[in-house]
Scaffold this motif. Structure first.
Motif, PDB file in Angstrom:
ATOM      1  N   LYS A 636       0.816  -1.219   0.000  1.00  0.00           N
ATOM      2  CA  LYS A 636       0.000   0.000   0.000  1.00  0.00           C
ATOM      3  C   LYS A 636       0.852   1.273   0.000  1.00  0.00           C
ATOM      4  CE  LYS A 636      -4.022  -2.041   0.138  1.00  0.00           C
ATOM      5  NZ  LYS A 636      -5.002  -1.900  -0.972  1.00  0.00           N
ATOM      6  N   ASP A 639       0.044   4.027  -2.731  1.00  0.00           N
ATOM      7  CA  ASP A 639      -1.224   4.730  -2.483  1.00  0.00           C
ATOM      8  C   ASP A 639      -1.089   5.721  -1.330  1.00  0.00           C
ATOM      9  OD1 ASP A 639      -2.400   3.231  -4.479  1.00  0.00           O
ATOM     10  OD2 ASP A 639      -3.227   1.734  -3.106  1.00  0.00           O
ATOM     11  N   SER A 642       1.142   8.769  -2.393  1.00  0.00           N
ATOM     12  CA  SER A 642       0.411   9.657  -3.299  1.00  0.00           C
ATOM     13  C   SER A 642      -0.631  10.467  -2.538  1.00  0.00           C
ATOM     14  CB  SER A 642      -0.263   8.823  -4.394  1.00  0.00           C
ATOM     15  OG  SER A 642      -1.047   9.642  -5.228  1.00  0.00           O
ATOM     16  N   ASP A 643      -1.328   9.811  -1.607  1.00  0.00           N
ATOM     17  CA  ASP A 643      -2.347  10.512  -0.825  1.00  0.00           C
ATOM     18  C   ASP A 643      -1.721  11.573   0.069  1.00  0.00           C
ATOM     19  OD1 ASP A 643      -5.189  10.655   0.268  1.00  0.00           O
ATOM     20  OD2 ASP A 643      -4.037  10.228   2.082  1.00  0.00           O
ATOM     21  N   LEU A 682      -7.849   3.685   2.695  1.00  0.00           N
ATOM     22  CA  LEU A 682      -6.849   3.348   1.668  1.00  0.00           C
ATOM     23  C   LEU A 682      -6.249   1.966   1.869  1.00  0.00           C
ATOM     24  CD1 LEU A 682      -4.613   6.519   1.077  1.00  0.00           C
ATOM     25  CD2 LEU A 682      -5.934   5.277  -0.642  1.00  0.00           C
TER      26      LEU A 682
END
Length: 719
Positions: A636, A639, A642-643, A682
């Motif tokens: 993860k 992700d 990027s978040d 997420l």
């Protein structure tokens, strides 16, 4: 229950991620020890340790729960801790008052993020750890992968005491390499058959036994010598060696358990009774004076209260650890934190909601008292001849904030009282009545943490509340020097008001020199420091006030009034009404009137001159920036990174911790408001984070423009 002596007491924290089966294991231990006659289940809501209504509502632990068992002529005090990271405060408290951590692992998932977070605290507090691999009867159980993860983390220090013969739905047997026996259960569990190790497993078992012998021998010189001479150790010698290896955190035993079917629980408890360090084996706590407090039952009495709850039909229950001496019903003690005297009522050994009255508890033991007059969590009660205080429990910073208010304003006082009481039960619930934000702010470890608070307020205290996103405590400052003057003049018959102030403002940083002149619009202004005062502002930053008046144009007696006017403006900055900070003000000229000048005149003149100068000094808004560390599964990472960048984060770096990625970043507080919810979404709840205030930094221009417009709109609405 008899009085157990310090050298007969062991204190153990049960840790593990949500769903690892800690409460089920606790229930099986209570059953094996004869405390209960029938095991409850989490699903049925009838377990000993999860007995609060909110826990039954949610189906898993919210509070730590203490239970004690008499086992092998010893007293084992356990604290079963919640697994959710939102309730990490319970883990921190429990590890500080126990001596060993029993880390329960879900055989499907092995080392999870929550587990690793808890292991960091065991390392920080230097607590021994024993691993219990649970749920080996699950179809997706993977014992070998769990052991691999532990070996990756701890190397050869992670040693097998047991291994399963058949993981999965048919699980019913383990090989115990310490006992050199095989244990096999019927489908319903309970008492096992004790058998010889099968021929096909003998070589593997012997190899693992030898590794366990070597690990035990490493921690005591006489054992090492005997091992070199004979190549083996007796079972008793191995126990002794493992105990000291645990104390030094040089050995991490691994056990197998299926708690739901009561398989291998009794054998695990035998190991705890025989091998886990006693209270006297561990490092002694340090009081606030830096003095070591030994668990000596003959010393003066000192009790540390680490937990409090309120139960229906009982009232206040206060849980304590006897740090030194002994305690009896009727003892008169002094609260060293509050200065009050306290008479001990009945004292109890506890098992969740069950309480057994005891006559005495000695150093190292854990117990409870009810309806004490003036005791709060974190207090110390002392007998004659001792003045201990303890503050060794350090809680993590909060990471989820909400403004809270009652739906019915008449409940405001009642709400405040309830929140203060709940903070006593869980010190990681923080409550602040913010004068700056004009909001009551409640902070915690996550959304579910505050959701639990809301549930209790509405169901237990009957106070309906609303949560809202809290305002951000912005700050204002300036980026360049500026000059202004202001004359306050008012005449209304009789004595009037008159004061005139000329001043220069400039941004201030620690240690910066004082110029002897400034130039504005081609005109030079010479200054000299007659008097310099530095004020540490309660909201952070400084005000440096320089009196540069020459020739007596303003009498020195009016300087405090000018400072007061400037302070008033700092408390409500010109841009957004936020606190202002880090400013140097030089008052270099002005005028006064022999009759009409007074303090109010110069306070108003100083405030308005400062306001105008501040607005012309390149004013900027500062926002609070936090150091954020995210722990996420490797799959993860992309992700999550990027978040974070979408949250205006500055990524500082990353590192790997086995299969967990650790991401370090600086993130504005504004962007962290709902981050716990976002991160959980997420990663499917598999990631966690911690955050700590770092500094105030300038907001980007586009963000400042939005803030200014929003503030102007509120001012227009209020007008």
């Amino acid at each position: 229950m008899k009085t157990y002596q310090t050298n007969e007491i062991k204190n153990i924290a049960i840790l593990g991620s949500s769903g690892s089966g800690k409460t089920t294991l606790a229930e099986a231990m209570l059953f094996e020890a004869g405390v209960i006659k029938r095991r409850g289940t989490v699903e049925a809501g009838n377990t000993v340790t999860d007995y609060f209504p909110v826990e039954k509502e949610y189906g898993y632990s919210v509070f730590s729960s203490i239970f004690s068992v008499e086992w092998m002529n010893r007293k084992l005090n356990f604290i079963d801790c919640p697994g959710s990271d939102d309730f990490i405060g319970n883990v921190v408290t429990s590890l500080n008052v126990t001596d060993t951590a029993l880390m329960v692992l879900n055989a499907q998932h092995g080392l999870e993020v929550g587990t690793i977070n808890q292991l960091r605290y065991t390392k920080k507090l230097h607590k021994p750890v024993i691993f219990i691999v649970n749920q080996l009867d699950h179809e997706k159980a993977d014992f070998d992968n769990t052991v691999y993860q532990l070996k990756e983390r701890y190397g050869e220090k992670a040693v097998l005491v047991q291994y399963p013969l058949n993981c999965g739905e048919n699980f019913n047997a383990v090989v115990d390499v310490l006992k050199k026996k095989m244990y096999r259960w019927k489908p319903e569990g309970g008492v096992p058959e004790v058998l010889e190790i099968p021929d096909e497993e003998r070589e593997k078992a012997e190899e693992l036994h030898q590794k366990l012998v070597e690990a035990a021998a490493e921690h005591e010189d006489s054992l090492m010598e005997k091992f070199f001479e004979q190549g083996s150790l007796t079972e008793e010698e191995m126990r002794f060696g493992i105990r000291w290896g645990l104390v030094k955190r040089d050995i991490y035993p691994i056990f197998c358990v299926c708690a739901a079917r009561d398989m291998c629980v009794r054998r695990t408890m035998e190991f705890l009774g025989n091998v886990v360090p006693y209270v006297v084996d561990m490092a002694h706590p340090i009081n606030t004076e830096g003095e070591e407090v030994k668990p000596d039952s003959k010393a003066p009495t000192s009790l540390f209260f680490f937990k409090s709850t309120i139960e229906p039909h009982v009232g206040d229950i206060s849980y304590f650890k006897v740090m030194s001496g002994s305690v009896h019903e009727g003892d008169d003690l002094v609260n060293s934190d509050r200065g009050s005297k306290e008479r001990m009522g009945q004292i109890f050994s506890v098992a969740g909601q069950q309480r057994v009255k005891v006559d005495e508890m000695v150093a190292g033991d854990i117990g409870a008292a009810v309806k004490l007059k003036d005791v709060r969590t974190g207090n110390t009660l002392n007998g004659k001849g001792i003045e201990n205080k303890f503050n060794f429990i350090k809680y993590p910073d909060p990471k989820y904030r909400r403004a809270i208010k009652p739906v019915n304003e008449r409940d405001a006082e009642k709400l405040n009282e309830a929140l203060q009481r709940m903070h006593g039960e869980d010190p990681t619930w923080l409550i602040e009545n913010s004068k700056e934000l004009k909001q009551m702010i409640v902070s915690g470890q996550g959304e579910f943490h505050l959701k639990t608070l809301k549930w209790r307020l509405e169901n237990n205290d009957k106070i309906v509340i609303t949560y809202s996103e809290p305002k951000i405590p912005y700050r204002e400052t300036i980026t360049k020097p500026s000059r202004a003057d202001y004359r306050h003049k008012k005449q209304s018959g009789g004595a009037g008001q008159f004061g005139e102030v000329h001043l220069i403002v400039e941004p201030y940083s620690e240690g910066m020199p004082m110029p002897d002149s400034y130039k504005f619009n081609g005109q030079e202004f010479k200054v000299q420091s007659r008097d310099v005062q530095t004020f540490d502002l309660e909201w952070g930053g400084k005000l440096v006030f320089v009196n540069s008046i020459v020739g007596g144009s303003i009498d020195s007696r009016f300087m405090p009034a000018i400072i007061k006017g400037i302070m008033a403006r700092l408390e409500q900055g010109p841009l957004t009404g936020s606190y202002a900070r880090d400013v140097r003000v030089i008052v270099y000229d002005g005028k006064m009137h022999p009759v009409d000048s007074n303090e109010i005149s110069f306070m108003l003149a100083g405030r308005n001159a400062f306001n105008e100068a501040f607005r012309n000094a390149g004013p900027k808004i500062l926002e609070p920036i936090y150091d954020v560390t995210v722990f996420t599964p490797a799959d993860k990472l992309g992700d999550v990174m990027s978040d974070l960048q979408n949250h205006r984060a500055t990524i500082l770096g990353m590192e790997s911790d086995n299969e967990i990625e650790v991401l370090n970043a600086k993130v504005p507080l504004k962007e962290m408001s709902n981050y716990s919810i976002t991160l959980s979404s997420l990663t499917g709840g598999r990631a966690s984070f911690i955050m700590k205030f770092s500094s105030y930094e300038l907001v980007p221009s586009d963000v400042q423009d939005k803030l200014l417009k929003a503030y102007e709109a509120t001012q227009t609405t209020e007008d």
